[in-house]
Scaffold this active site. Sequence first.
Site, PDB file in Angstrom:
ATOM      1  N   GLY A 156       0.854  -1.189   0.000  1.00  0.00           N
ATOM      2  CA  GLY A 156       0.000   0.000   0.000  1.00  0.00           C
ATOM      3  C   GLY A 156       0.886   1.234   0.000  1.00  0.00           C
ATOM      4  O   GLY A 156       1.965   1.223   0.603  1.00  0.00           O
ATOM      5  N   LYS A 157       0.422   2.280  -0.640  1.00  0.00           N
ATOM      6  CA  LYS A 157       1.206   3.531  -0.642  1.00  0.00           C
ATOM      7  C   LYS A 157       0.694   4.374   0.527  1.00  0.00           C
ATOM      8  O   LYS A 157      -0.114   5.293   0.349  1.00  0.00           O
ATOM      9  CB  LYS A 157       1.018   4.228  -1.991  1.00  0.00           C
ATOM     10  N   ILE A 158       1.126   3.980   1.722  1.00  0.00           N
ATOM     11  CA  ILE A 158       0.595   4.521   2.978  1.00  0.00           C
ATOM     12  C   ILE A 158       1.493   5.656   3.458  1.00  0.00           C
ATOM     13  O   ILE A 158       2.719   5.480   3.552  1.00  0.00           O
ATOM     14  CB  ILE A 158       0.523   3.400   4.037  1.00  0.00           C
TER      15      ILE A 158
END
Length: 305
Positions: A156-158
């Site tokens: 995820g691009k968290i």
Amino acid sequence: MDLPRYAYFHGKIIPYSEAKIGVATHGLNYGTGVFGGIRGYWNEEKKKVYVFRPLDHFRRFLNSCRLMCIDLDQTPESLTQILLDLLHSDVYQQDIYIRPLAYKADESIGVKLHGLIDDFTMFAIPFGMYIKNDTSAHFTVSSWRRVDDNMIPARGKITGAYANSALIKTDAVRAGFDDALVLTQEGHISEGSAMNIFMMRNGSLITPPATENILEGITRRTIIELAENELHLKVVERPIDRTEIYICDEIFMTGTAVQVTVVTQIDHRPVGNGVMGPVAGELRRLFADVVRAKNPRYAHWNLEI
Ligand code: PMP
């Protein structure tokens, strides 16, 4: 860096200076947000900007939202429509970078994901090169380790996970390198601070699989397809040991920001013979044409603005 002129914020396109959040916002305090990074390329002959693979970027963005329990009630198609509306108001005649960002918007104290307000914004800015010497970069191997799937999922691009990337990048730059590779807990090569890695070894193009705590890069997927279809290379997804990068023939990094950046030195050791190799050179040429909508075979990846 130039500031954006407009932003999509609370369902409308408004001047960037009016798109503000409070300092108590959950996402700012706890890193409970997810984002994307998409490039738009100016095509001088056609006098148009072409956005590269927006639907794929928005599919990954919505998957990142799912990981963080953010419910936007959007689809990849509806997000692409917002992007079109934004770029029809905020007109650019140059290369740009588009940033969608979703976050927990409550102005409250308490670490959790459930029962909070979700919000979403998008803006675009002019954007050039990310790493200046993109044909002769010098990388090191970071002493930091990559966030693990069971810590903060790298898939995820968290926003909060980018503290890991920022530690990796700053220590590398302060030590005199352009950037760094980062190892998994097991000691395999995962990726760079914000980019995927490819290595040429024994005639194969090798990249770590999705299970090595990488972000599943759209550029990575593009390069795999171009290498297989256009260069007829064998592409292998398998774990890479640290010492393989000291003895391989070529290394290059891929990502929306870095595009295809060639690494010619690792930890003061030459990669191959220390100059850009033929595979990286050819893929850079192919990629540059594809993203600027100059290759009709891949026109389905280019969204004309
Ligand atoms: N890994 C990380 C950690 C990144 O932040 C990025 C940039 N989004 C990439 C890889 C490359 O992904 P993409 O090609 O989709 O930009």
